[in-house]
Design an enzyme around this catalytic site. Structure first.
Site, PDB file in Angstrom:
ATOM      1  N   ALA A 240      56.626  39.875  78.474  1.00 13.22           N
ATOM      2  CA  ALA A 240      57.321  40.743  77.521  1.00 13.22           C
ATOM      3  C   ALA A 240      57.613  42.112  78.113  1.00 13.22           C
ATOM      4  O   ALA A 240      58.735  42.636  78.002  1.00 13.22           O
ATOM      5  CB  ALA A 240      56.497  40.881  76.249  1.00 13.22           C
ATOM      6  N   ASP A 241      56.607  42.720  78.744  1.00 11.65           N
ATOM      7  CA  ASP A 241      56.838  44.083  79.249  1.00 11.65           C
ATOM      8  C   ASP A 241      57.748  44.097  80.467  1.00 11.65           C
ATOM      9  O   ASP A 241      58.564  45.012  80.619  1.00 11.65           O
ATOM     10  CB  ASP A 241      55.532  44.826  79.507  1.00 11.65           C
ATOM     11  CG  ASP A 241      54.558  44.077  80.385  1.00 11.65           C
ATOM     12  OD1 ASP A 241      54.866  42.959  80.814  1.00 11.65           O
ATOM     13  OD2 ASP A 241      53.453  44.611  80.632  1.00 11.65           O
ATOM     14  N   THR A 242      57.655  43.092  81.332  1.00 13.11           N
ATOM     15  CA  THR A 242      58.565  43.074  82.479  1.00 13.11           C
ATOM     16  C   THR A 242      59.996  42.778  82.033  1.00 13.11           C
ATOM     17  O   THR A 242      60.951  43.267  82.641  1.00 13.11           O
ATOM     18  CB  THR A 242      58.116  42.049  83.534  1.00 13.11           C
ATOM     19  OG1 THR A 242      58.025  40.750  82.944  1.00 13.11           O
ATOM     20  CG2 THR A 242      56.773  42.412  84.113  1.00 13.11           C
TER      21      THR A 242
ATOM     22  N   GLU B 178      61.137  46.193  80.805  1.00 16.44           N
ATOM     23  CA  GLU B 178      61.436  47.111  81.910  1.00 16.44           C
ATOM     24  C   GLU B 178      62.665  46.645  82.690  1.00 16.44           C
ATOM     25  O   GLU B 178      63.481  47.466  83.125  1.00 16.44           O
ATOM     26  CB  GLU B 178      60.229  47.233  82.841  1.00 16.44           C
ATOM     27  CG  GLU B 178      58.943  47.743  82.184  1.00 16.44           C
ATOM     28  CD  GLU B 178      59.056  49.117  81.568  1.00 16.44           C
ATOM     29  OE1 GLU B 178      59.963  49.878  81.958  1.00 16.44           O
ATOM     30  OE2 GLU B 178      58.249  49.443  80.677  1.00 16.44           O
TER      31      GLU B 178
END
Length: 731
Positions: free
Chosen positions: A460-462, A465
């Site tokens: 999710a975070d990659t 980003e």
């Protein structure tokens, strides 16, 4: 239990090979090291990273006087302005950008990930050098390079050294043997935690009877069952499936002289008669140095039932369970990840299971062998196993955003942006895996991985980003081939799909299992590994990406995006601790989490001037600033879940704190400037920054290195500071 603030290099063992013979090859993010003794061919010169390779192996450290003019020669910087410090930092780090657009780096983690297989001599020598460079003074090894010695780390690294050809007469290895024999309350290696016992059983050093049952048949239960393996965190279930398969068939390597010697060296001296050992009495014995997550009462009862079940397990059910474990946990996991696998632990286990099932000459096994080098990293301290096949996408997306912060100099970085965009392009996952739902997988089309596209797992975070970085490059026209709208829409779709009912975001999937699952955490050394939890960092990355996307495409799925933004914001605010901090789960620790939280809140217009939670967080950060102007947080914060000061300020912690205060629009410049001055003072003449203590973490208790963070985050902090205070001069 832990050293906490030790300097990263523990050993001073000299190079075992010629550093100038090491070359890194990259292709679409894949990183493979080669040792070449002959003159490079034209093709090799085109393929290899001729600038970055000597830096990564630490060649300047061992440079001759004639070589001291190298662009990577390290002496303190003499820069006089913040602008100059920033320019030098970018100039240096820009040289390390690879041909395919990313930044390669050391992502070293647990000291327990080596494998038994034929290995070429230079690799063997450098692995041994690394093992002894990070060996503790007492002779043992920890779970990671900054922990005190543990049975888990000591036993597995001892075995690794023996498999690589060292004898027990080796002075350092003998010291390790003495540590093992003198710990574990008389049980020595039998006091290893669960995963350690599994490895020992596979290697035929102990019996599988010393391992609590992993009960393969659990996979046959209906998926609505509250403790079905489908509900586990992706990293945990992908390890436990091949591990359970090996338990189910009681696989052990053939006994030979080395195995018999290892039994003598590692088992308690009181257990001289191997055939008469009562293995079952050791199932629940764990060395005090290792035990982080004790067995719950529920788990103790479950193990009693599971162990009893082993005596009556129907053979037809066992066969069905093993077939399902192999299909889901080994075959499909291997295919969906191009035989890289989600991480090195299940990679090694899947390779072994494939060898057992398919055979050593099979196509599948050969593909596994081809991908083993993806995990090996040659660094300044020797060759190690990375925690994944790298952090390529993660680092690249951060670097793009860092450079975008300084509008004055952005045009100078056009080539860096263009090349980075190429990597963002090739790294996005473009498909859903065939019939993914059958194999406990979610949609992946549009997401970004932590490392490379081939690994096939989005995060999710990659994804957040990656989407932010792609949108920024497109907005400013820094690539002739920006991602088209449909690709960006796919990424948005993934972020909308991945949001949990809490408003937060987990890692690779939505949270599936109940928190009750954690009562069955049998790892003994890791915390919170059973399900995928909501994290402030993941939620902040997703939130910022949603906001950035909405700025670019204000009408696309408008109501869904705004609702997701509102829910994510509420989750972050709800996650704040009483002291104003936010706990980070993937970096160290409260400094990291608070930076993510404040940048996330800033993206929706919540700043120091208009929000009490932001003011409280800034107050927390300022209360932790050290006398020299920097911030320094120990990894013990992650272990103890309360802020623990490092003995010295740290570049990366300082950069995170500065970014957080600037992002929150903290009104007083002086404390921020003191932090920036520390970053300036620590910069080296070539524009690099020195490697300090470890900065990453997973599962509370295991730390991990991000070697590129020491460059990315000081650059980012300087870019944000010079944008906010363009006329400011150093103290």
């Amino acid at each position: 239990m832990f050293r906490g603030d030790s300097a990263p290099p523990k050993g001073g063992i000299p190079p075992a090979t010629k550093f100038n013979n090491w070359y890194l090859e990259v292709c679409e993010g894949r990183q493979v090291w080669h040792y070449v003794t002959d003159e490079l061919t034209k093709i090799q010169k085109e393929r290899f990273e001729l600038t970055a390779s000597p830096y990564h192996v630490g060649l300047p450290k061992f440079a001759t006087p004639e070589e001291s003019g190298s662009p990577f020669y390290k002496v303190p910087s003499q820069s006089h302005s913040y602008e100059e410090v920033l320019r030098k930092g970018v100039s240096f780090f820009g040289k390390l950008q690879t041909k395919d657009g990313h930044w390669a780096g050391d992502y070293g983690t647990q000291l327990l990930l080596y494998k038994k297989q034929p290995i070429c001599e230079p690799f063997k020598l450098e692995i041994l050098r690394y093992l002894f460079n990070v060996q503790n003074e007492d002779g043992g090894w920890g779970l990671h390079i900054e922990s005190t010695s543990t049975m888990f780390g000591s036993v597995l690294n001892y075995i690794s050294a023996r498999l690589l050809g060292l004898t027990v007469e080796d002075k350092l290895l003998h010291k390790a043997k003495c540590w093992i024999q003198s710990h574990g309350n008389g049980s020595s290696c039998l006091a290893s935690p669960q995963w350690g016992k599994v490895y020992l059983a596979i290697l035929n050093i102990i019996s599988w009877d010393a391992v609590n049952s992993l009960i393969p048949e659990l996979i046959l239960l209906p998926e609505i069952f509250p403790f079905h393996i489908k509900g586990m965190w992706s990293y945990a279930r992908t390890v436990y499936m091949p591990m359970t398969y090996l338990y189910g068939i009681r696989f052990q390597v053939a006994e030979d002289d080395l195995i018999r010697q290892l039994r003598t060296e590692l088992l308690p001296s009181s257990l001289a008669d191997y055939a008469s050992i009562q293995w079952s009495v050791y199932r629940n014995i764990v060395a005090e140095e290792d035990l982080y997550t004790p067995h719950t009462r529920l788990l103790k009862y479950a193990f009693k039932f599971f162990n009893a079940y082993e005596y009556i397990a129907p053979s037809f059910l066992r066969r069905r369970a093993l077939a399902r474990l192999y299909e889901v946990g080994v075959r499909k996991e291997s295919e969906f990840t191009k035989y890289i696998c989600i991480g090195p632990v299940n990679k090694v286990l899947n390779t072994l299971v494939t060898w057992i099932v398919e055979g050593p000459e099979s196509v599948a096994f050969q593909k596994h062998l081809e991908r083993l080098p993806d995990y090996l990293w040659m660094g300044t301290d020797g060759m190690k196993m990375n925690g994944t096949n790298g952090s390529q996408l993660w680092d690249t997306a951060f670097m793009v955003q860092a450079l975008m912060e300084n509008s004055k100099n952005r045009e100078e970085y056009r080539d860096i942006f263009s090349l980075a965009n190429d990597f963002l392009d090739i790294s996005q996952i473009r498909v859903n895996h065939p019939e993914h739902w059958k194999y406990y997988r979610d949609e992946t089309k549009g997401g970004w991985p932590f490392s490379t596209r081939d690994v096939g797992w989005l995060v999710a975070d990659t994804t957040g980003e990656g989407l932010k970085a792609s949108l920024l490059v497109k907005r400013h026209g820094y690539s002739l081939t920006p991602l088209d709208d449909s690709r960006l829409f796919d990424a948005l779709n993934i972020l909308l799909l991945m949001q949990n009912s809490t408003g937060g975001y987990a890692t690779c999937e939505k949270t599936r299992g109940s928190k009750l699952f954690e009562y069955l955490n049998a790892s003994e050394v890791f915390g919170d590994i059973m399900i995928d939890y909501d994290y402030v960092e993941c939620t902040s990355s997703a939130l910022q990406a949603l906001v950035t996307f909405h700025e670019h495409y204000p009408t696309h799925r408008k109501q869904e995006v705004l609702k997701a933004v509102e829910r994510a914001t509420a989750f972050i605010l709800k996650s704040q601790h009483q002291d104003g901090s936010f706990e980070g789960m993937w970096g160290i620790c409260f400094t990291y989490g608070t930076w993510f939280a404040l940048d996330g809140l800033a993206s929706v217009g919540l700043y120091y001037e208009n929000n009490s939670a932001v003011r409280k967080a800034c107050k927390f950060l300022l209360s932790r600033q050290m006398m020299d102007g920097g911030w320094g947080e120990s990894f013990l914060s992650c272990v103890r879940r309360t802020y623990v000061n490092h003995k010295a300020s740290q570049i990366i912690n300082t950069a995170w704190a500065v970014l957080a205060l600037l992002g929150a629009h903290y009104p007083q410049k002086e404390p921020i400037k003191r932090g920036i001055d520390l970053l300036k003072q620590r910069q080296l003449l070539n524009g690099d920054w020195p490697q300090e203590s470890i900065c990453g973490v997973f599962n509370k208790n295991c730390m991990i290195n991000y070697s590129n963070f020491k460059n990315i985050f000081p650059i980012w902090a300087l870019a944000r500071f010079t944008e906010r205070y363009p006329q400011e001069s150093p103290l």
